[in-house]
Scaffold this active site. Structure first.
Site, PDB file in Angstrom:
ATOM      1  CG  ASP A 115      34.943  37.062  30.940  1.00 39.26           C
ATOM      2  OD1 ASP A 115      35.709  36.771  31.869  1.00 39.26           O
ATOM      3  OD2 ASP A 115      35.034  38.117  30.272  1.00 39.26           O
ATOM      4  CB  ILE A 116      31.725  41.409  30.161  1.00 35.73           C
ATOM      5  CG1 ILE A 116      30.762  42.386  29.541  1.00 35.73           C
ATOM      6  CG2 ILE A 116      33.108  41.998  30.352  1.00 35.73           C
ATOM      7  CD1 ILE A 116      30.423  43.580  30.418  1.00 35.73           C
TER       8      ILE A 116
ATOM      9  CD  GLU B 214      42.310  42.527  33.073  1.00 37.44           C
ATOM     10  OE1 GLU B 214      41.074  42.653  32.911  1.00 37.44           O
ATOM     11  OE2 GLU B 214      43.125  42.464  32.146  1.00 37.44           O
TER      12      GLU B 214
ATOM     13  CG  HIS C 184      37.428  35.730  38.870  1.00 36.99           C
ATOM     14  ND1 HIS C 184      38.004  36.754  39.582  1.00 36.99           N
ATOM     15  CD2 HIS C 184      38.041  35.721  37.665  1.00 36.99           C
ATOM     16  CE1 HIS C 184      38.913  37.337  38.841  1.00 36.99           C
ATOM     17  NE2 HIS C 184      38.973  36.728  37.671  1.00 36.99           N
TER      18      HIS C 184
ATOM     19  CG  HIS D 216      39.006  32.860  34.053  1.00 43.35           C
ATOM     20  ND1 HIS D 216      38.551  33.870  33.228  1.00 43.35           N
ATOM     21  CD2 HIS D 216      39.735  33.464  35.014  1.00 43.35           C
ATOM     22  CE1 HIS D 216      39.005  35.034  33.674  1.00 43.35           C
ATOM     23  NE2 HIS D 216      39.733  34.815  34.761  1.00 43.35           N
TER      24      HIS D 216
HETATM   25  P1  5GP Z   1      40.875  38.166  35.718  1.00 42.52           P
HETATM   26  O1  5GP Z   1      41.816  38.675  34.689  1.00 42.52           O
HETATM   27  O2  5GP Z   1      40.757  39.091  36.904  1.00 42.52           O
HETATM   28  O3  5GP Z   1      41.154  36.738  36.117  1.00 42.52           O
HETATM   29  O4  5GP Z   1      39.478  38.082  35.013  1.00 42.52           O
HETATM   30  C1  5GP Z   1      38.457  39.015  35.176  1.00 42.52           C
HETATM   31  C2  5GP Z   1      37.432  38.702  34.138  1.00 42.52           C
HETATM   32  O5  5GP Z   1      36.253  39.379  34.460  1.00 42.52           O
HETATM   33  C3  5GP Z   1      37.850  39.146  32.728  1.00 42.52           C
HETATM   34  O6  5GP Z   1      37.857  38.020  31.869  1.00 42.52           O
HETATM   35  C4  5GP Z   1      36.795  40.172  32.351  1.00 42.52           C
HETATM   36  O7  5GP Z   1      36.411  40.103  31.002  1.00 42.52           O
HETATM   37  C5  5GP Z   1      35.649  39.831  33.287  1.00 42.52           C
HETATM   38  N1  5GP Z   1      34.843  40.968  33.670  1.00 42.52           N
HETATM   39  C6  5GP Z   1      35.301  42.161  34.135  1.00 42.52           C
HETATM   40  N2  5GP Z   1      34.277  42.979  34.408  1.00 42.52           N
HETATM   41  C7  5GP Z   1      33.141  42.272  34.139  1.00 42.52           C
HETATM   42  C8  5GP Z   1      31.758  42.592  34.233  1.00 42.52           C
HETATM   43  O8  5GP Z   1      31.345  43.688  34.618  1.00 42.52           O
HETATM   44  N3  5GP Z   1      30.883  41.629  33.867  1.00 42.52           N
HETATM   45  C9  5GP Z   1      31.290  40.398  33.426  1.00 42.52           C
HETATM   46  N4  5GP Z   1      30.337  39.526  33.102  1.00 42.52           N
HETATM   47  N5  5GP Z   1      32.593  40.074  33.323  1.00 42.52           N
HETATM   48  C10 5GP Z   1      33.499  40.995  33.667  1.00 42.52           C
END
Ligand code: 5GP
Length: 105
Positions: free
Chosen positions: A29-30, A93, A98, A100
């Site tokens: 995760d970034i 987001e 995905h 985690h």
């Molecule tokens: P969500 O909130 O959708 O479950 O999690 C999305 C995750 O993707 C977040 O934790 C965010 O930091 C990660 N993320 C978003 N854009 C990127 C990216 O371009 N590269 C990586 N490695 N992670 C990302």
């Protein structure tokens, strides 16, 4: 329009790749929320858990199999969490499914 994760799968944008096979990619995760924070991503663009179909069962099972395989590989099998955010109010987001995987070990 391809998701950000599809762009990573297609190598259009960079990512730190932990694992990849024909169905799944695992990236760091970034913005890590734990010492280890990985995203286990099916290559198939499924927007969210609400969109999975019966035919996706094997793929979803494989996400969990990959998760535990990586946990064992990283020696975090005694303490980790697996989580899906579902839709915006659930904290999602990126609308490409995905899982985690986080651990502070
Ligand atoms: P969500 O909130 O959708 O479950 O999690 C999305 C995750 O993707 C977040 O934790 C965010 O930091 C990660 N993320 C978003 N854009 C990127 C990216 O371009 N590269 C990586 N490695 N992670 C990302």
């Amino acid at each position: 329009m391809p998701s950000i994760f599809t762009k990573i799968i297609e190598r259009e944008i960079p990512a730190d790749i932990e694992f990849e096979n024909k169905n799944i990619i695992v990236i760091k995760d970034i913005h890590p929320q734990a010492k280890t924070h990985l995203l286990i991503i099916p290559k198939k663009e499924i927007p969210s858990i609400n969109d999975i179909q019966e035919g996706d069962s094997e793929l979803i099972a494989e996400l969990f199999f990959v998760a535990k395989t990586i946990a064992l590989k990283l020696w975090i099998q005694d303490w980790y969490q697996l989580k899906f955010h579902v839709w915006a109010k659930g904290g999602q987001e990126v609308f490409h499914l995905h899982l985690h995987l986080t651990s502070d070990l």
